[in-house]
Design a protein around this motif. Sequence first.
Motif, PDB file in Angstrom:
ATOM      1  N   TYR A  57       7.466 -10.863   1.815  1.00  0.00           N
ATOM      2  CA  TYR A  57       8.938 -10.271   1.808  1.00  0.00           C
ATOM      3  C   TYR A  57       9.192 -10.174   3.277  1.00  0.00           C
ATOM      4  O   TYR A  57       8.368  -9.688   4.194  1.00  0.00           O
ATOM      5  N   SER A  58      10.451 -10.398   3.795  1.00  0.00           N
ATOM      6  CA  SER A  58      10.814 -10.090   5.100  1.00  0.00           C
ATOM      7  C   SER A  58      11.467  -8.698   5.401  1.00  0.00           C
ATOM      8  O   SER A  58      11.763  -8.465   6.414  1.00  0.00           O
ATOM      9  N   SER A  59      11.797  -8.179   4.317  1.00  0.00           N
ATOM     10  CA  SER A  59      12.280  -6.753   4.506  1.00  0.00           C
ATOM     11  C   SER A  59      12.098  -5.693   3.466  1.00  0.00           C
ATOM     12  O   SER A  59      11.679  -6.167   2.403  1.00  0.00           O
ATOM     13  N   PHE A  60      11.913  -4.386   3.855  1.00  0.00           N
ATOM     14  CA  PHE A  60      11.732  -3.330   2.856  1.00  0.00           C
ATOM     15  C   PHE A  60      13.018  -2.929   2.043  1.00  0.00           C
ATOM     16  O   PHE A  60      14.167  -3.057   2.476  1.00  0.00           O
ATOM     17  N   ARG A  61      12.641  -2.635   0.751  1.00  0.00           N
ATOM     18  CA  ARG A  61      13.523  -2.055  -0.144  1.00  0.00           C
ATOM     19  C   ARG A  61      14.002  -0.643   0.373  1.00  0.00           C
ATOM     20  O   ARG A  61      13.340  -0.142   1.145  1.00  0.00           O
ATOM     21  N   PRO A  62      15.128  -0.217   0.019  1.00  0.00           N
ATOM     22  CA  PRO A  62      15.510   1.110   0.419  1.00  0.00           C
ATOM     23  C   PRO A  62      14.579   2.303  -0.021  1.00  0.00           C
ATOM     24  O   PRO A  62      13.847   2.393  -1.000  1.00  0.00           O
ATOM     25  N   GLY A  63      14.317   2.981   1.066  1.00  0.00           N
ATOM     26  CA  GLY A  63      13.407   4.085   1.027  1.00  0.00           C
ATOM     27  C   GLY A  63      11.870   3.820   1.619  1.00  0.00           C
ATOM     28  O   GLY A  63      11.123   4.601   1.898  1.00  0.00           O
ATOM     29  N   GLN A  64      11.312   2.597   1.250  1.00  0.00           N
ATOM     30  CA  GLN A  64      10.191   2.318   1.507  1.00  0.00           C
ATOM     31  C   GLN A  64       9.766   2.410   3.010  1.00  0.00           C
ATOM     32  O   GLN A  64       8.566   3.097   3.168  1.00  0.00           O
ATOM     33  N   TRP A  65      10.401   2.036   3.976  1.00  0.00           N
ATOM     34  CA  TRP A  65      10.048   2.465   5.452  1.00  0.00           C
ATOM     35  C   TRP A  65      10.070   3.736   5.861  1.00  0.00           C
ATOM     36  O   TRP A  65       9.224   4.172   6.569  1.00  0.00           O
ATOM     37  N   GLU A  66      11.257   4.588   5.238  1.00  0.00           N
ATOM     38  CA  GLU A  66      10.971   5.809   5.421  1.00  0.00           C
ATOM     39  C   GLU A  66       9.844   6.573   5.211  1.00  0.00           C
ATOM     40  O   GLU A  66       9.185   7.469   5.898  1.00  0.00           O
ATOM     41  N   ILE A  67       9.524   6.145   3.895  1.00  0.00           N
ATOM     42  CA  ILE A  67       8.176   6.751   3.096  1.00  0.00           C
ATOM     43  C   ILE A  67       6.865   6.321   3.987  1.00  0.00           C
ATOM     44  O   ILE A  67       5.984   7.286   4.381  1.00  0.00           O
ATOM     45  N   ILE A  68       6.734   5.044   4.250  1.00  0.00           N
ATOM     46  CA  ILE A  68       5.926   4.597   4.848  1.00  0.00           C
ATOM     47  C   ILE A  68       5.584   4.986   6.318  1.00  0.00           C
ATOM     48  O   ILE A  68       4.552   5.550   6.934  1.00  0.00           O
ATOM     49  N   SER A  69       6.686   5.329   7.260  1.00  0.00           N
ATOM     50  CA  SER A  69       6.589   5.675   8.466  1.00  0.00           C
ATOM     51  C   SER A  69       6.132   7.248   8.637  1.00  0.00           C
ATOM     52  O   SER A  69       5.313   7.781   9.541  1.00  0.00           O
ATOM     53  N   ASN A  70       6.491   7.977   7.499  1.00  0.00           N
ATOM     54  CA  ASN A  70       6.140   9.248   7.431  1.00  0.00           C
ATOM     55  C   ASN A  70       4.621   9.596   7.201  1.00  0.00           C
ATOM     56  O   ASN A  70       3.858  10.331   7.665  1.00  0.00           O
ATOM     57  N   ALA A  71       4.223   8.553   6.255  1.00  0.00           N
ATOM     58  CA  ALA A  71       2.706   8.317   6.006  1.00  0.00           C
ATOM     59  C   ALA A  71       1.900   8.205   7.062  1.00  0.00           C
ATOM     60  O   ALA A  71       1.006   8.675   7.345  1.00  0.00           O
ATOM     61  N   LEU A  72       2.571   7.257   8.207  1.00  0.00           N
ATOM     62  CA  LEU A  72       1.523   6.921   9.015  1.00  0.00           C
ATOM     63  C   LEU A  72       1.650   7.880  10.094  1.00  0.00           C
ATOM     64  O   LEU A  72       0.688   7.919  10.987  1.00  0.00           O
ATOM     65  N   ASP A  73       2.634   8.756  10.082  1.00  0.00           N
ATOM     66  CA  ASP A  73       2.869  10.072  11.127  1.00  0.00           C
ATOM     67  C   ASP A  73       1.859  11.272  10.565  1.00  0.00           C
ATOM     68  O   ASP A  73       1.856  12.180  10.966  1.00  0.00           O
ATOM     69  N   GLY A  74       1.110  10.894   9.351  1.00  0.00           N
ATOM     70  CA  GLY A  74       0.297  12.014   8.800  1.00  0.00           C
ATOM     71  C   GLY A  74       0.747  13.303   8.151  1.00  0.00           C
ATOM     72  O   GLY A  74       0.476  14.117   7.609  1.00  0.00           O
ATOM     73  N   ARG A  75       2.084  12.640   7.512  1.00  0.00           N
ATOM     74  CA  ARG A  75       2.954  13.744   6.880  1.00  0.00           C
ATOM     75  C   ARG A  75       2.874  13.462   5.294  1.00  0.00           C
ATOM     76  O   ARG A  75       2.833  12.456   4.884  1.00  0.00           O
ATOM     77  N   ASP A  76       2.648  14.642   4.426  1.00  0.00           N
ATOM     78  CA  ASP A  76       2.742  14.407   3.086  1.00  0.00           C
ATOM     79  C   ASP A  76       3.893  14.109   2.639  1.00  0.00           C
ATOM     80  O   ASP A  76       4.914  14.289   3.063  1.00  0.00           O
ATOM     81  N   THR A  77       3.904  13.297   1.566  1.00  0.00           N
ATOM     82  CA  THR A  77       5.161  12.837   1.132  1.00  0.00           C
ATOM     83  C   THR A  77       5.344  12.906  -0.535  1.00  0.00           C
ATOM     84  O   THR A  77       4.226  12.706  -1.191  1.00  0.00           O
ATOM     85  N   LEU A  78       6.395  12.952  -1.122  1.00  0.00           N
ATOM     86  CA  LEU A  78       6.655  12.967  -2.561  1.00  0.00           C
ATOM     87  C   LEU A  78       7.622  11.925  -2.691  1.00  0.00           C
ATOM     88  O   LEU A  78       9.020  12.058  -2.126  1.00  0.00           O
ATOM     89  N   VAL A  79       7.250  10.982  -3.381  1.00  0.00           N
ATOM     90  CA  VAL A  79       8.135   9.878  -3.780  1.00  0.00           C
ATOM     91  C   VAL A  79       8.759   9.861  -5.089  1.00  0.00           C
ATOM     92  O   VAL A  79       7.806   9.693  -6.063  1.00  0.00           O
ATOM     93  N   VAL A 104      -1.392  13.278   2.010  1.00  0.00           N
ATOM     94  CA  VAL A 104      -1.382  13.036   0.481  1.00  0.00           C
ATOM     95  C   VAL A 104       0.112  12.434   0.214  1.00  0.00           C
ATOM     96  O   VAL A 104       1.121  13.129   0.532  1.00  0.00           O
ATOM     97  N   MET A 105       0.193  11.444  -0.855  1.00  0.00           N
ATOM     98  CA  MET A 105       1.246  10.788  -1.266  1.00  0.00           C
ATOM     99  C   MET A 105       1.402  11.011  -2.740  1.00  0.00           C
ATOM    100  O   MET A 105       0.472  10.597  -3.467  1.00  0.00           O
ATOM    101  N   ALA A 106       2.283  11.860  -3.269  1.00  0.00           N
ATOM    102  CA  ALA A 106       2.631  11.980  -4.707  1.00  0.00           C
ATOM    103  C   ALA A 106       3.556  11.051  -4.995  1.00  0.00           C
ATOM    104  O   ALA A 106       4.773  10.923  -4.741  1.00  0.00           O
ATOM    105  N   LEU A 107       3.370  10.094  -6.115  1.00  0.00           N
ATOM    106  CA  LEU A 107       4.629   9.200  -6.620  1.00  0.00           C
ATOM    107  C   LEU A 107       4.812   9.387  -7.985  1.00  0.00           C
ATOM    108  O   LEU A 107       3.571   9.548  -8.968  1.00  0.00           O
ATOM    109  N   THR A 108       6.010   9.261  -8.466  1.00  0.00           N
ATOM    110  CA  THR A 108       6.348   9.080 -10.007  1.00  0.00           C
ATOM    111  C   THR A 108       7.564   8.397 -10.083  1.00  0.00           C
ATOM    112  O   THR A 108       8.308   8.396  -9.099  1.00  0.00           O
ATOM    113  N   ALA A 109       7.767   7.891 -11.229  1.00  0.00           N
ATOM    114  CA  ALA A 109       9.269   7.204 -11.600  1.00  0.00           C
ATOM    115  C   ALA A 109      10.090   8.196 -12.335  1.00  0.00           C
ATOM    116  O   ALA A 109      11.110   7.849 -12.308  1.00  0.00           O
ATOM    117  N   THR A 110       9.650   9.022 -13.124  1.00  0.00           N
ATOM    118  CA  THR A 110      10.281  10.088 -13.959  1.00  0.00           C
ATOM    119  C   THR A 110       9.794  11.644 -13.715  1.00  0.00           C
ATOM    120  O   THR A 110       8.770  11.884 -14.150  1.00  0.00           O
TER     121      THR A 110
END
Length: 702
Positions: A13-35, A166-172
């Motif tokens: 793929y040539s581009s990220f979907r909405p939100g993916q880059w924001e989440i990835i960049s925060n994880a790369l900076d060492g920040r916990d994320t809730l997705v 730590v990244m916590a992920l859920t769809a619902t």
Amino acid sequence: MDCKEILRRYYGYSSFRPGQWEIISNALDGRDTLVLMPTGGGKSLCFQIPALAKPGCALVVSPLIALMNDQVAALRANGIPAAAVHSNQDERVNDECLYLASKGEMKLIYISPERLMADFDNICARLPISLVAIDEAHCISQWGHDFRPVYTSLKAIKEKLPDVPVMALTATADRLTRDDIARALGLRDPFAWIGSFDRPNISLRVMSDPGKKQRLRIIASLADKYHLDSGIVYCLSRKKTEEMHAALLEMGIKSVCYHAGMSPADRAASQKAFVNGDVRVVCATIAFGMGIDKSNIRWVVHNNLPGNIESYYQEIGRAGRDGMPAEALMFYNFADVILRRNFVENSGQQEINGEKLDFMQRYAEASVCRRRILLSYFSEETVHDCGNCDNCRNPRKKIDGTILAQKALSAVIRVNAGEAMNTIIDILRASNRADIIRKGYHQIKTYGAGRDLGSLEWHNYMLQMVQLGLFEVAYDDNFHLRPTPLGMKVVRGEQRVEFAAFNPVEVFTRRKPSKKAATPERKLSPEERLMEILKKTRKEIADGEGIADYMVFADTSLADMVKKRPTDIDAFREINGAGVLKTVKYGKQFISAIRKFETGKAGLPAGTSQKESLMLFEAGMDPETVAGIKGISVGTVYGHLEQWAIQGKDIDFRRLVSIEELDNVCAVFAKDPDHAYDILKERYGLPPHVIRMARTEANLNS
């Protein structure tokens, strides 16, 4: 490696979907994320790309072995080193996976919460952990619909590894559950991405129960419509699941059964047959689905009312994960509400579960845009109707329902509010049921007052009366109907009411398919015909490799092939989802199928194999790995790269020959060109392909 290059190289793929880059960049900076991202929204990439970009190994906590295995297989299909550690594997295999991860040869390790917590200190000591991703994170919350007590122990991760993101992920998860996840995991100032819950590609429909025969015909029509794809039928009980499975088999539809009463081996066999596309339909209880990553499920049917919106949303979300059109149909019967109420009373959390069921019932009975109701439950506002639900596509006309309501209310009053809905309907329709005659109901004034309407029609209007507040249902007294103060105003003629007009269910007929033609004949457009050819090509590849067909390519990739019609390897590389490894492994078969469709002749353009070798080499693979992937000799790979170098392609020779080897080759050829190959082989142990490559480099630099 740059994250966009990782996305392109491995995922195609040539581009990220909405939100993916924001989440990835925060994880790369060492920040916990809730997705919080809907099913099919691309949650997995949010932790997979940081895992590939960061040194070390990422741990992915996953609740089901099937889900782990599917994710690992999909990653490996893209050329990403990943493994799973779980109880279904020999411990020697598990230990080997951890050993490889400790040596930097695995980038992602999938593991269950039970296994991680049981061996936590050892794993932390052995692995250079770069990130911890917790999938299906709603399981940690007691407010979630899939609460699992073992998830609460995961708070130890942040305590033991305070500097690891730590990244916590859920769809619902509703707002209450989201807050509970962050608190229970001990996330520190997490970056939260709350994606849209909207899945506009899924068509939503609720149908008043048309009866068993019509339900079966409707389900069969969906299976026929999507005869190269898959569907799920969710049933409330094991018995109903088995009955549905048997009925579909009788209609000639390949189906399997899945419920908690089956042995683990039988459940695993059913799931494998469905995931791999050997059968088209799975009839299941809610025990099925969390571990399914299958992207080409085109329809989901709920044979009964779900217990809450979260479960319903997650279950319909298993359709159309690839973003292609999909359908969700629910059959609604008030008997299901009664059964669900019994479940609530025995749940131990009557208040919260009762409220969730109330909302589910309102959704099922609604005459307004269903998607807006769904989104509002998850605190997402929208001001426009969706246009892709039954209430938007076919708005129901309004009728004056005052007289109908007065008849029904009068019948309830005359039986002293001592009967449930179905009996009231039978009284209105002048049923000769033995208990109705025995109780003398055939002698009341309203007996037969509604014989002009069918049972389904009365059932529909009675549900609307409950929804409008004319009746209340005595759930604690055999579900008897009782008039409300508003209902009494209608009886006295003080209040008019309107109903949404009853729409008769379309009558479906279906012949049992003959053995010669398993699916009905269909007139297809050229695009549809090519899509079917590509799906069959994909199935042949998947069967040959023993993997699920969607792991070869998703339907979205096939649709892109139909649109772009690639006829050489360079054009195929531009297909969405065609990473380097998949292009080389599978591109030839699809290109050949497309060329045959377009021109009547299969085959590949000259130079395809050489281009494949270059693609893999430029993706960072050494010639030995390239040779293994393509099933050719290492010498042939060197020959391909040599030809590209001669043609002017910038080849990184430092990856192929060392300075010492280059010097030796140049010196020997300068001194004794006639015997150089033999001397270099005997004295320095250099194989012919390395010698040729060194000579090529020397000649190009001279």
